[in-house]
Structures are given as C-alpha cells and as structure tokens.
Design a protein around this motif. Structure first.
Motif, PDB file in Angstrom:
ATOM      1  N   ASN A   1       0.957  -1.125  -0.024  1.00 26.31           N
ATOM      2  CA  ASN A   1      -0.104  -0.015   0.017  1.00 26.31           C
ATOM      3  C   ASN A   1       0.748   1.219  -0.045  1.00 26.31           C
ATOM      4  O   ASN A   1       0.375   2.322  -0.228  1.00 26.31           O
ATOM      5  N   ASP A   2       2.152   1.184   0.181  1.00 24.31           N
ATOM      6  CA  ASP A   2       2.938   2.429   0.155  1.00 24.31           C
ATOM      7  C   ASP A   2       3.230   2.923  -1.296  1.00 24.31           C
ATOM      8  O   ASP A   2       2.995   2.195  -2.165  1.00 24.31           O
ATOM      9  N   PHE A   3       3.571   4.212  -1.282  1.00 27.84           N
ATOM     10  CA  PHE A   3       3.709   4.847  -2.427  1.00 27.84           C
ATOM     11  C   PHE A   3       5.235   5.088  -2.593  1.00 27.84           C
ATOM     12  O   PHE A   3       5.987   5.317  -1.386  1.00 27.84           O
ATOM     13  N   ILE A   4       5.970   5.658  -3.535  1.00 27.78           N
ATOM     14  CA  ILE A   4       7.318   6.085  -3.597  1.00 27.78           C
ATOM     15  C   ILE A   4       7.164   7.382  -4.191  1.00 27.78           C
ATOM     16  O   ILE A   4       6.841   7.821  -5.306  1.00 27.78           O
ATOM     17  N   LEU A   5       7.883   8.349  -3.517  1.00 28.71           N
ATOM     18  CA  LEU A   5       8.195   9.827  -4.104  1.00 28.71           C
ATOM     19  C   LEU A   5       9.528   9.807  -4.663  1.00 28.71           C
ATOM     20  O   LEU A   5      10.776   9.904  -3.993  1.00 28.71           O
ATOM     21  N   LEU A   6       9.446   9.892  -5.928  1.00 28.68           N
ATOM     22  CA  LEU A   6      10.929  10.148  -6.798  1.00 28.68           C
ATOM     23  C   LEU A   6      11.648  11.474  -6.144  1.00 28.68           C
ATOM     24  O   LEU A   6      12.769  11.317  -6.495  1.00 28.68           O
ATOM     25  N   GLY A   7      10.913  12.358  -5.742  1.00 30.55           N
ATOM     26  CA  GLY A   7      11.609  13.489  -5.258  1.00 30.55           C
ATOM     27  C   GLY A   7      11.955  14.651  -6.306  1.00 30.55           C
ATOM     28  O   GLY A   7      11.707  14.473  -7.495  1.00 30.55           O
ATOM     29  N   LEU A   8      12.820  15.526  -5.878  1.00 28.72           N
ATOM     30  CA  LEU A   8      12.940  16.869  -6.617  1.00 28.72           C
ATOM     31  C   LEU A   8      14.450  16.771  -7.192  1.00 28.72           C
ATOM     32  O   LEU A   8      14.669  17.241  -8.329  1.00 28.72           O
TER      33      LEU A   8
ATOM     34  N   THR B   1       5.000  19.890   2.741  1.00 32.30           N
ATOM     35  CA  THR B   1       5.797  19.369   1.565  1.00 32.30           C
ATOM     36  C   THR B   1       7.191  19.459   1.945  1.00 32.30           C
ATOM     37  O   THR B   1       7.935  18.273   1.718  1.00 32.30           O
ATOM     38  N   VAL B   2       8.040  20.377   2.459  1.00 33.25           N
ATOM     39  CA  VAL B   2       9.292  20.647   2.480  1.00 33.25           C
ATOM     40  C   VAL B   2      10.025  19.435   3.591  1.00 33.25           C
ATOM     41  O   VAL B   2      10.730  18.752   3.308  1.00 33.25           O
ATOM     42  N   PRO B   3       9.642  19.401   4.759  1.00 39.06           N
ATOM     43  CA  PRO B   3      10.180  18.323   5.925  1.00 39.06           C
ATOM     44  C   PRO B   3      10.083  17.064   5.170  1.00 39.06           C
ATOM     45  O   PRO B   3      11.003  16.342   5.298  1.00 39.06           O
ATOM     46  N   LYS B   4       8.933  16.454   4.677  1.00 38.44           N
ATOM     47  CA  LYS B   4       9.139  14.950   3.860  1.00 38.44           C
ATOM     48  C   LYS B   4      10.262  14.905   2.793  1.00 38.44           C
ATOM     49  O   LYS B   4      10.901  13.924   2.668  1.00 38.44           O
ATOM     50  N   MET B   5      10.343  15.920   2.132  1.00 40.59           N
ATOM     51  CA  MET B   5      11.152  15.745   0.837  1.00 40.59           C
ATOM     52  C   MET B   5      12.630  15.777   1.333  1.00 40.59           C
ATOM     53  O   MET B   5      13.369  15.111   0.939  1.00 40.59           O
TER      54      MET B   5
ATOM     55  N   ILE C   1       5.640   7.854  -7.614  1.00 44.12           N
ATOM     56  CA  ILE C   1       4.834   8.955  -7.864  1.00 44.12           C
ATOM     57  C   ILE C   1       6.171   9.946  -8.365  1.00 44.12           C
ATOM     58  O   ILE C   1       7.019  10.417  -7.506  1.00 44.12           O
ATOM     59  N   ASP C   2       6.226  10.340  -9.646  1.00 42.18           N
ATOM     60  CA  ASP C   2       7.189  11.368 -10.105  1.00 42.18           C
ATOM     61  C   ASP C   2       6.917  12.852  -9.446  1.00 42.18           C
ATOM     62  O   ASP C   2       6.689  13.628 -10.355  1.00 42.18           O
ATOM     63  N   HIS C   3       7.133  12.930  -8.270  1.00 43.48           N
ATOM     64  CA  HIS C   3       7.020  14.095  -7.608  1.00 43.48           C
ATOM     65  C   HIS C   3       7.661  14.359  -6.201  1.00 43.48           C
ATOM     66  O   HIS C   3       7.935  13.375  -6.106  1.00 43.48           O
ATOM     67  N   PHE C   4       7.907  15.349  -5.537  1.00 45.89           N
ATOM     68  CA  PHE C   4       8.376  15.428  -4.269  1.00 45.89           C
ATOM     69  C   PHE C   4       7.273  15.473  -3.381  1.00 45.89           C
ATOM     70  O   PHE C   4       7.579  15.672  -2.015  1.00 45.89           O
ATOM     71  N   PHE C   5       5.904  15.422  -3.455  1.00 52.23           N
ATOM     72  CA  PHE C   5       4.843  15.294  -2.564  1.00 52.23           C
ATOM     73  C   PHE C   5       3.793  14.464  -3.255  1.00 52.23           C
ATOM     74  O   PHE C   5       3.765  14.313  -4.547  1.00 52.23           O
ATOM     75  N   CYS C   6       2.726  14.006  -2.600  1.00 44.50           N
ATOM     76  CA  CYS C   6       1.609  13.614  -3.048  1.00 44.50           C
ATOM     77  C   CYS C   6       0.594  14.388  -3.781  1.00 44.50           C
ATOM     78  O   CYS C   6      -0.168  14.977  -3.159  1.00 44.50           O
ATOM     79  N   ASP C   7       0.890  14.794  -5.156  1.00 46.23           N
ATOM     80  CA  ASP C   7      -0.121  15.549  -5.860  1.00 46.23           C
ATOM     81  C   ASP C   7      -0.907  14.572  -6.600  1.00 46.23           C
ATOM     82  O   ASP C   7      -0.354  13.711  -7.296  1.00 46.23           O
TER      83      ASP C   7
END
Length: 311
Positions: A9-16, A76-80, A173-179
């Motif tokens: 159930n987890d997602f992956i944030l690919l980051g900035l 957004t920023v702390p998690k990134m 997810i190709d983003h730095f937060f869950c957009d």
C-alpha cells in the motif's frame, strides 16, 4: 539502480533532486528558503497579533495568509528533505492521503483568501464610506472561515477519491509530494471523469477567483488614476501592486499546471512549477508585504524598540 522497501500500500516519492553534488546544493538552498519563510511568516503573524494598529480586516486576512503559507511549507518540505537525507523515498498510504489533503486544503483556501484580500482593497479604495459596513469584523471572519471550510471540503473530496482509485504496477509518484494529478498515471482505470473534476475544481477555486481579482484591481487602478491626492494615489498604488505581485506568483504556475491536459504535461516541468507555489511564494509573501508596507515596517520598528528598551 536504487531499491526501496515498501509494503503493497506504500507509495514512492521520486523527489525533486538527484543525490549528487548539485542535488545537495539545491537541497541546502531549499532548507534556507524553508527557514526564511518560516521565520518571516511567523513574525508576520506575531506582529499582527500583538500590534493593535494592525487589527484591521486587511491584516487579519494577511495573518491567515501567513498561517496558510506556514502549513504549505510544513506539508511538503520536511518530508522531501527527510527522504533525500535518509534515502528512504517511501511514504505510507495514510501519509500520502494526509499530505494530499493538507496540500489541497491550503491551495484552495489560499486562492479564496487572496480573492477576499482583493475585495477588501476594492472596497477600501473605491467605496471608502462603506468600508466599515462591507468589511466589518463579522464579515472578515465569514470570509476567513469560508475559505478554510470550502477549501477543506474540496480537498476531502479529491483526497478520498484519489485514495480509492485502484493502483497497479509501479507506485512511484514522479513528484516530491503526493500531488493527485501526479498519482493519476499510476491508476489501473480510466480517470478522464476525475480529470474533468480537477478541471472544474481548478476553475472554481483558482481561475474564477483570479478573474475576480483581476477585475477588482482593474477597477481599483482606474479609481487610483482619478485620485487628486498624490500621496493617496501613491499609497493605493503601492498596496495594489504588492497584492498583484503575490497573486501573480501564486496563481500563474498553479493555473498553468492544473488546467493543462495530461498529454501536455511533463513531470519535470510540474515539479519546477510546484516549487513556486509551495516553497518560493511562502517565502516571498512576508518579504513583499513587509518591505512595501509602511504600517508593517512601523510595527516592526515599534516591536524591536520595545525589545531593545527592555534590555
């Protein structure tokens, strides 16, 4: 190739940023901006709360803008930063939902709040005799509460829908937060109906307020042009140009990102544009409002004067 441990159930944030030297330099810059924005917006809220001369509708609305910007940054920023430093790019299903909810709430609420601030300036300059009636404390509170409630309800609907979409194959997810729009390409179903909902929602909460703000300031600038007093004209023009600067920095990248069809969007471009309304704008808002506002500068001077006197 990097590997991430994740549950189903987890997602992956690919980051900035990529984990290289340039990425580290950009991350340090983001941390510096985060610090400056947090201090600036906190100071703005503190000044408005403590200085009685700033207890007016315009500054109550401004304090809410600073609060929303603080929550924007914290969402957004702390998690990134944590993901970049730890190398753990995963985010839980629940965590993604919470992040998405708060981000969308701030996005919609701030759009409505900026429209309220434009209305405040319109009444103050074009109809000054009716200002105390049209912008009473009760009306100001209704505007603030309405912005928060409508933003939260819209965000809740989008978040619940996004979390109930069946996802398949990659959950990266190709983003730095869950957009939410960045999550749609991962869905196992046709999402054209939801994409239409996003278009409608963006139009209601961002495009229409932006058009209203543009119309309000067009009327204001016309009224300013007809003023006989040079000092009054200069003060009104300074206030309006300040608000228009904030509005442009916020709305332009947002509307451009969310109103484009999916086939015209690119993840890299979306992430760069997201930096403007999630990181740069929250930093610029307190700077713009403090450096170009004599009343705020006066409050800062009085406050620092009190601190130096007590020492």
């Amino acid at each position: 190739m990097e590997k991430w441990n994740q549950t189903s159930n987890d997602f992956i944030l690919l980051g900035l940023f990529l984990p290289n030297q340039t990425g580290w330099l950009l991350l340090l810059l983001i941390i510096l901006i985060f610090f400056l924005a947090s201090v600036g917006n906190s100071a703005m809220i503190y000044l408005i709360c403590l200085d009685p001369r700033l207890h007016t509708p315009m500054y109550f609305l401004l304090s809410q803008l600073s609060l929303m910007d603080l929550m924007y940054l914290s969402t957004t920023v702390p998690k990134m930063v944590f993901n970049f430093l730890s190398g753990q790019k995963g985010i839980s299903y629940l965590g993604c939902g919470v992040q998405s909810f708060f981000f969308l709430t701030m996005a919609c609420s701030e759009g409505l709040l900026l429209a309220s601030m434009a209305y405040d300036r319109y009444v103050a300059i074009c109809h000054p005799l009716y200002y105390c009636i049209c912008m009473s404390k009760r009306m100001c509170m209704k505007m603030i509460m309405g912005s928060w409630i409508l933003g939260s309800l819209n965000s809740l609907a989008h978040t619940v829908y996004a979390l109930h979409i069946p996802y398949c194959q990659s959950r990266a997810i190709d983003h730095f937060f869950c957009d939410v729009p960045a999550m749609l390409p991962l869905a196992c179903m046709d999402t054209w109906v939801y994409e239409y909902m996003v278009f409608v929602s963006t139009s209601l909460f961002l495009l229409l307020p932006f058009l209203g703000i543009t119309a309000s300031y067009g009327r204001v600038l016309f009224a300013v042009y007809r003023m006989r007093s040079k000092d009054g004209r200069k003060k009104a023009f300074t206030t309006c140009s300040t608000h228009l600067t904030v509005v442009t920095f916020y709305y332009a990248p947002f509307v451009y990102t969310y109103l484009r069809p999916r086939n015209l969007r690119s993840p890299a471009e979306d992430k760069i544009l997201a930096v403007f309304y999630t990181i740069l704008t929250p930093m610029l808002n307190p700077i713009i409002y403090s450096l170009r506002n004599k009343e705020v500068l006066g409050a800062m001077t009085r406050m620092f004067g009190k601190f130096s006197f007590t020492k």
